[in-house]
Design an enzyme around this catalytic site. Structure first.
Site, PDB file in Angstrom:
ATOM      1  N   GLN A 131       0.847  -1.207   0.000  1.00 47.56           N
ATOM      2  CA  GLN A 131       0.000   0.000   0.000  1.00 47.56           C
ATOM      3  C   GLN A 131       0.872   1.243   0.000  1.00 47.56           C
ATOM      4  O   GLN A 131       1.630   1.473   0.941  1.00 47.56           O
ATOM      5  CB  GLN A 131      -0.890  -0.007   1.242  1.00 47.56           C
ATOM      6  CG  GLN A 131      -1.785   1.214   1.407  1.00 47.56           C
ATOM      7  CD  GLN A 131      -2.509   1.182   2.743  1.00 47.56           C
ATOM      8  OE1 GLN A 131      -1.946   0.751   3.743  1.00 47.56           O
ATOM      9  NE2 GLN A 131      -3.748   1.637   2.767  1.00 47.56           N
ATOM     10  N   GLY A 132       0.773   2.051  -1.044  1.00 46.66           N
ATOM     11  CA  GLY A 132       1.557   3.282  -1.150  1.00 46.66           C
ATOM     12  C   GLY A 132       0.723   4.499  -0.803  1.00 46.66           C
ATOM     13  O   GLY A 132       0.158   5.145  -1.699  1.00 46.66           O
ATOM     14  N   TYR A 133       0.652   4.822   0.476  1.00 45.31           N
ATOM     15  CA  TYR A 133      -0.123   5.965   0.938  1.00 45.31           C
ATOM     16  C   TYR A 133       0.779   7.043   1.547  1.00 45.31           C
ATOM     17  O   TYR A 133       0.972   8.109   0.984  1.00 45.31           O
ATOM     18  CB  TYR A 133      -1.147   5.514   1.989  1.00 45.31           C
ATOM     19  CG  TYR A 133      -2.469   4.989   1.452  1.00 45.31           C
ATOM     20  CD1 TYR A 133      -2.584   4.497   0.156  1.00 45.31           C
ATOM     21  CD2 TYR A 133      -3.590   4.970   2.262  1.00 45.31           C
ATOM     22  CE1 TYR A 133      -3.794   4.010  -0.315  1.00 45.31           C
ATOM     23  CE2 TYR A 133      -4.811   4.481   1.800  1.00 45.31           C
ATOM     24  CZ  TYR A 133      -4.908   4.002   0.509  1.00 45.31           C
ATOM     25  OH  TYR A 133      -6.102   3.529   0.046  1.00 45.31           O
ATOM     26  N   SER A 134       1.330   6.778   2.723  1.00 42.20           N
ATOM     27  CA  SER A 134       2.050   7.805   3.483  1.00 42.20           C
ATOM     28  C   SER A 134       3.295   8.294   2.748  1.00 42.20           C
ATOM     29  O   SER A 134       3.946   7.544   2.008  1.00 42.20           O
ATOM     30  CB  SER A 134       2.468   7.263   4.848  1.00 42.20           C
ATOM     31  OG  SER A 134       1.359   7.127   5.706  1.00 42.20           O
ATOM     32  N   GLU A 249     -11.588  -2.658   4.883  1.00 39.92           N
ATOM     33  CA  GLU A 249     -10.564  -3.121   5.810  1.00 39.92           C
ATOM     34  C   GLU A 249     -11.041  -3.126   7.251  1.00 39.92           C
ATOM     35  O   GLU A 249     -10.570  -3.906   8.071  1.00 39.92           O
ATOM     36  CB  GLU A 249      -9.338  -2.216   5.665  1.00 39.92           C
ATOM     37  CG  GLU A 249      -8.167  -2.573   6.539  1.00 39.92           C
ATOM     38  CD  GLU A 249      -7.096  -1.512   6.490  1.00 39.92           C
ATOM     39  OE1 GLU A 249      -5.992  -1.788   6.984  1.00 39.92           O
ATOM     40  OE2 GLU A 249      -7.359  -0.402   5.988  1.00 39.92           O
TER      41      GLU A 249
END
Length: 305
Positions: A131-134, A249
Site C-alpha cells: 500500500q503506497g499511501y504515506s 478493511e
C-alpha cells in the site's frame, strides 16, 4: 475436533455461528503449520507463503469476497469469528493487502477488465500487494501527499516517494494514491493507481527498526510509467477510493476476543460487534472503536498497514 467434518467452502456461510467456530478450529488444527504459531514479528512472504497457498488451495483465502469472485462470501459476523479463532490459535498474518484491501475495492469499483486481470492473481499468490499511501510530509494528513502522476499518452508518469510501506520488499504490485491535479483542493486532486513494482524507476529501501526488523520500507518513483488502464475509479476521485478501501478493511481491524481490547458493549455477540464495524450500520454501539490488531486507523485513510 479431529472427527468434525469440514464442509466445502461454499457451505461455510450457511452454518450456525457456533458450528462455524468449531469448523474453523478443526481447519486450523489440521492445516496450520505448528512452527508458525505466535510469531514474534510480522512474517515475510518467504515465511508465510506456505500458509497463504494452503488457504488458496482450500478456498479459504478471501473470507469477505463474494463467492462468484472466488471468496467464501462470509457474513461480517462469521468474518469476526474467523479473526477471533486465528488470533486464539496464534495464526500469522499473511501478505494480505490484496485480500483485505485491494480485492474488495476492485470488486466494487474496478472495471471488468481489472477484475478479470487482478483478482485471480491474488487468489493464486501470483500478485502480492503493498500500500503506497504515506509520504515523509503526508502521514496523518494524508491529503497533503505530493507524489504526482502526470498524463503522457496512454500512461501516467509517476514521480515521488512513499514511506512506511509495509512489506514492500515482498510485493510485486503496489496500489498508490497520487496527486493528479495540483490546482484542486487537497482531497479532490488525488487518484488511485495500480503499479507493477517491476516497472523501471522504482526503488525500495527497507527501514530497519530498533528490533532489527524490516517490515516498513521507503519506495521511490523516478519517471515510472503506469498505464492509464490501471486507474481505479475516476480521475481525481482517489480520495473516495481510499475511504471505500478503509471501509472494507475495517472489519479486520479488531476482534472482541481479547479482554484487553474488548468493547464491553459488543463482547457478548459477534453479530452485534460485526454490525458495529460496518460503515453503513445504524445499529453501531456508541463509541465503539476497539481494535486488537491496530489502533492506527479511525475514520480517515492513513498508513502504514
Amino acid at each position: 475436533m479431529d472427527a468434525l467434518r469440514i464442509p466445502a467452502p461454499t457451505e461455510l456461510d450457511s452454518l450456525e455461528e457456533e458450528h462455524f467456530r468449531q469448523v474453523v478450529r478443526a481447519f486450523l488444527h489440521e492445516n496450520y503449520p505448528e512452527e508458525l504459531r505466535n510469531p514474534p514479528k510480522r512474517l515475510h512472504w518467504s515465511e508465510n507463503k506456505p500458509w497463504y497457498m494452503t488457504l488458496a488451495d482450500k478456498g479459504w483465502l478471501c473470507p469477505g469476497w463474494p463467492k462468484e469472485h472466488g471468496g467464501l462470501g462470509l457474513s461480517p459476523a462469521k468474518q469476526i469469528i474467523l479473526t477471533e479463532e486465528y488470533e486464539r490459535y496464534g495464526v500469522a498474518r499473511t501478505n494480505d493487502h490484496g485480500i483485505v484491501m485491494l480485492g474488495p475495492l476492485v470488486i466494487k469499483y474496478g472495471t471488468e477488465a481489472q477484475q478479470q486481470h487482478f483478482l485471480p492473481k491474488i487468489l493464486t499468490g501470483e500478485h502480492i500487494w503493498c500500500q503506497g499511501y504515506s509520504e515523509p510530509g503526508a502521514g496523518s494528513d494524508l491529503a497533503a501527499l505530493r507524489c504526482e502522476a502526470v498524463p503522457d499518452g496512454d500512461d501516467y508518469v509517476v514521480n515521488g516517494q512513499k514511506i512506511w510501506t509495509t512489506l514492500a520488499t515482498d510485493a510485486n504490485w503496489i496500489f498508490l494514491l497520487v496527486r493528479t491535479d495540483k490546482q484542486a483542493k487537497k482531497q479532490e486532486g488525488i487518484s488511485f493507481l495500480l503499479v507493477d513494482m517491476k516497472t523501471p524507476g522504482i526503488t525500495v529501501r527497507p527501514i530497519i527498526n530498533l528490533e532489527l526488523h524490516d517490515e516498513f520500507c521507503e519506495v521511490f518513483f523516478d519517471n515510472v510509467r503506469v498505464p492509464k488502464a490501471n486507474l481505479v475509479g475516476q480521475l481525481n476521485k482517489g480520495w473516495d477510493m481510499a475511504k471505500a478501501l478503509l471501509s472494507f478493511e475495517r472489519i479486520f481491524l479488531g476482534s472482541p476476543a481479547s479482554p484487553a481490547t474488548r468493547c464491553p458493549a459488543c463482547a457478548s455477540s459477534p453479530s452485534a460487534w460485526a454490525s458495529s464495524r460496518m460503515p453503513s450500520s445504524r445499529t453501531a454501539t456508541p463509541g465503539c472503536g476497539w481494535s486488537w490488531r491496530t489502533s492506527r486507523r479511525s475514520t480517515a485513510p492513513s498508513s502504514p498497514s
